[in-house]
Design a protein around this motif. Structure first.
Motif, PDB file in Angstrom:
ATOM      1  N   GLN A   1       0.832  -1.206   0.000  1.00  0.00           N
ATOM      2  CA  GLN A   1       0.000   0.000   0.000  1.00  0.00           C
ATOM      3  C   GLN A   1       0.866   1.255   0.000  1.00  0.00           C
ATOM      4  O   GLN A   1       0.591   2.206  -0.731  1.00  0.00           O
ATOM      5  N   GLU A   2       1.901   1.267   0.825  1.00  0.00           N
ATOM      6  CA  GLU A   2       2.795   2.428   0.888  1.00  0.00           C
ATOM      7  C   GLU A   2       3.477   2.652  -0.455  1.00  0.00           C
ATOM      8  O   GLU A   2       3.590   3.781  -0.923  1.00  0.00           O
ATOM      9  N   GLN A   3       3.926   1.564  -1.077  1.00  0.00           N
ATOM     10  CA  GLN A   3       4.584   1.672  -2.378  1.00  0.00           C
ATOM     11  C   GLN A   3       3.601   2.174  -3.440  1.00  0.00           C
ATOM     12  O   GLN A   3       3.947   3.033  -4.261  1.00  0.00           O
ATOM     13  N   LEU A   4       2.370   1.668  -3.406  1.00  0.00           N
ATOM     14  CA  LEU A   4       1.355   2.112  -4.367  1.00  0.00           C
ATOM     15  C   LEU A   4       1.033   3.592  -4.174  1.00  0.00           C
ATOM     16  O   LEU A   4       0.903   4.334  -5.153  1.00  0.00           O
ATOM     17  N   ASP A   5       0.911   4.022  -2.926  1.00  0.00           N
ATOM     18  CA  ASP A   5       0.652   5.439  -2.644  1.00  0.00           C
ATOM     19  C   ASP A   5       1.768   6.313  -3.209  1.00  0.00           C
ATOM     20  O   ASP A   5       1.507   7.344  -3.826  1.00  0.00           O
TER      21      ASP A   5
ATOM     22  N   ASN B   1       1.293   9.024  -6.243  1.00  0.00           N
ATOM     23  CA  ASN B   1       1.636  10.437  -6.028  1.00  0.00           C
ATOM     24  C   ASN B   1       2.682  10.916  -7.030  1.00  0.00           C
ATOM     25  O   ASN B   1       2.579  12.032  -7.556  1.00  0.00           O
ATOM     26  N   ASP B   2       3.683  10.067  -7.312  1.00  0.00           N
ATOM     27  CA  ASP B   2       4.704  10.437  -8.297  1.00  0.00           C
ATOM     28  C   ASP B   2       4.085  10.596  -9.686  1.00  0.00           C
ATOM     29  O   ASP B   2       4.414  11.538 -10.414  1.00  0.00           O
ATOM     30  N   LEU B   3       3.201   9.679 -10.046  1.00  0.00           N
ATOM     31  CA  LEU B   3       2.552   9.781 -11.352  1.00  0.00           C
ATOM     32  C   LEU B   3       1.690  11.037 -11.445  1.00  0.00           C
ATOM     33  O   LEU B   3       1.667  11.710 -12.477  1.00  0.00           O
ATOM     34  N   ARG B   4       0.987  11.359 -10.368  1.00  0.00           N
ATOM     35  CA  ARG B   4       0.138  12.560 -10.378  1.00  0.00           C
ATOM     36  C   ARG B   4       0.977  13.829 -10.503  1.00  0.00           C
ATOM     37  O   ARG B   4       0.596  14.763 -11.211  1.00  0.00           O
ATOM     38  N   LYS B   5       2.116  13.864  -9.816  1.00  0.00           N
ATOM     39  CA  LYS B   5       2.996  15.033  -9.935  1.00  0.00           C
ATOM     40  C   LYS B   5       3.514  15.166 -11.359  1.00  0.00           C
ATOM     41  O   LYS B   5       3.562  16.259 -11.915  1.00  0.00           O
ATOM     42  N   GLY B   6       3.928  14.048 -11.950  1.00  0.00           N
ATOM     43  CA  GLY B   6       4.418  14.069 -13.316  1.00  0.00           C
ATOM     44  C   GLY B   6       3.325  14.397 -14.315  1.00  0.00           C
ATOM     45  O   GLY B   6       3.572  15.027 -15.345  1.00  0.00           O
ATOM     46  N   LEU B   7       2.115  13.984 -13.999  1.00  0.00           N
ATOM     47  CA  LEU B   7       0.988  14.235 -14.898  1.00  0.00           C
ATOM     48  C   LEU B   7       0.713  15.727 -15.027  1.00  0.00           C
ATOM     49  O   LEU B   7       0.401  16.216 -16.115  1.00  0.00           O
ATOM     50  N   LYS B   8       0.850  16.448 -13.935  1.00  0.00           N
ATOM     51  CA  LYS B   8       0.618  17.897 -13.970  1.00  0.00           C
ATOM     52  C   LYS B   8       1.562  18.564 -14.965  1.00  0.00           C
ATOM     53  O   LYS B   8       1.158  19.401 -15.772  1.00  0.00           O
ATOM     54  N   ALA B   9       2.828  18.170 -14.914  1.00  0.00           N
ATOM     55  CA  ALA B   9       3.811  18.756 -15.829  1.00  0.00           C
ATOM     56  C   ALA B   9       3.508  18.378 -17.273  1.00  0.00           C
ATOM     57  O   ALA B   9       3.620  19.207 -18.189  1.00  0.00           O
ATOM     58  N   LYS B  10       3.087  17.139 -17.478  1.00  0.00           N
ATOM     59  CA  LYS B  10       2.795  16.679 -18.838  1.00  0.00           C
ATOM     60  C   LYS B  10       1.564  17.370 -19.416  1.00  0.00           C
ATOM     61  O   LYS B  10       1.530  17.704 -20.604  1.00  0.00           O
TER      62      LYS B  10
END
Length: 132
Positions: free
Chosen positions: A80-84, A88-97
């Motif tokens: 769960q911690e790894q998935l979170d 979060n990393d994907l969401r941060k990267g998504l904003k930039a993309k």
């Protein structure tokens, strides 16, 4: 094909690749969130019925293995911690993309899109100020 047509084709290709990248990230977030929900369901199921000293059957690939309940809970919580973290990393990267895609299309940057929620400490500080 003349130079103008090649330039338009290259531009459209770049925009399409950027859009595909955004869609791929969104789909990854959905898939990881689905896995996170299944893990949450498993953790809730582990809270019931079986004593902590008992064993539960855990599915690894295409086989089931009996594992101690406490170890199983620890594994799921680490997952769960790894998935979170990944989400979060994907969401941060998504904003930039998304901002890059909008920039390529000549659209203005989305306002308020890069906002982040208040932390627990910040909320406590605001509540203490409001109570005065």
């Amino acid at each position: 094909m003349d130079a103008e047509s090649k330039r338009v084709l290259e531009y459209l290709t770049e925009v399409e690749e950027a859009a595909e990248d955004v869609l791929t990230n969104k789909q990854q977030i959905v898939d990881l969130d689905s896995k996170r929900n299944r893990n949450r369901e498993a953790l809730n199921a582990l809270r019931n019925d079986i004593p902590d000293s008992g064993k539960v059957k855990v599915c690894f690939g295409n086989m089931f293995i009996k594992f101690p309940k406490s170890k199983t809970r620890e594994m799921i919580q680490k997952d769960q911690e790894q998935l979170d973290k990944e989400i979060n990393d994907l969401r941060k990267g998504l904003k930039a993309k998304v901002n890059r895609l909008n920039e390529m299309q000549g659209k203005p940057e989305l306002r308020g899109y890069s906002l982040s929620p208040l932390s627990g400490d910040e909320i406590k500080a605001i509540n203490s100020l409001l109570k005065r």
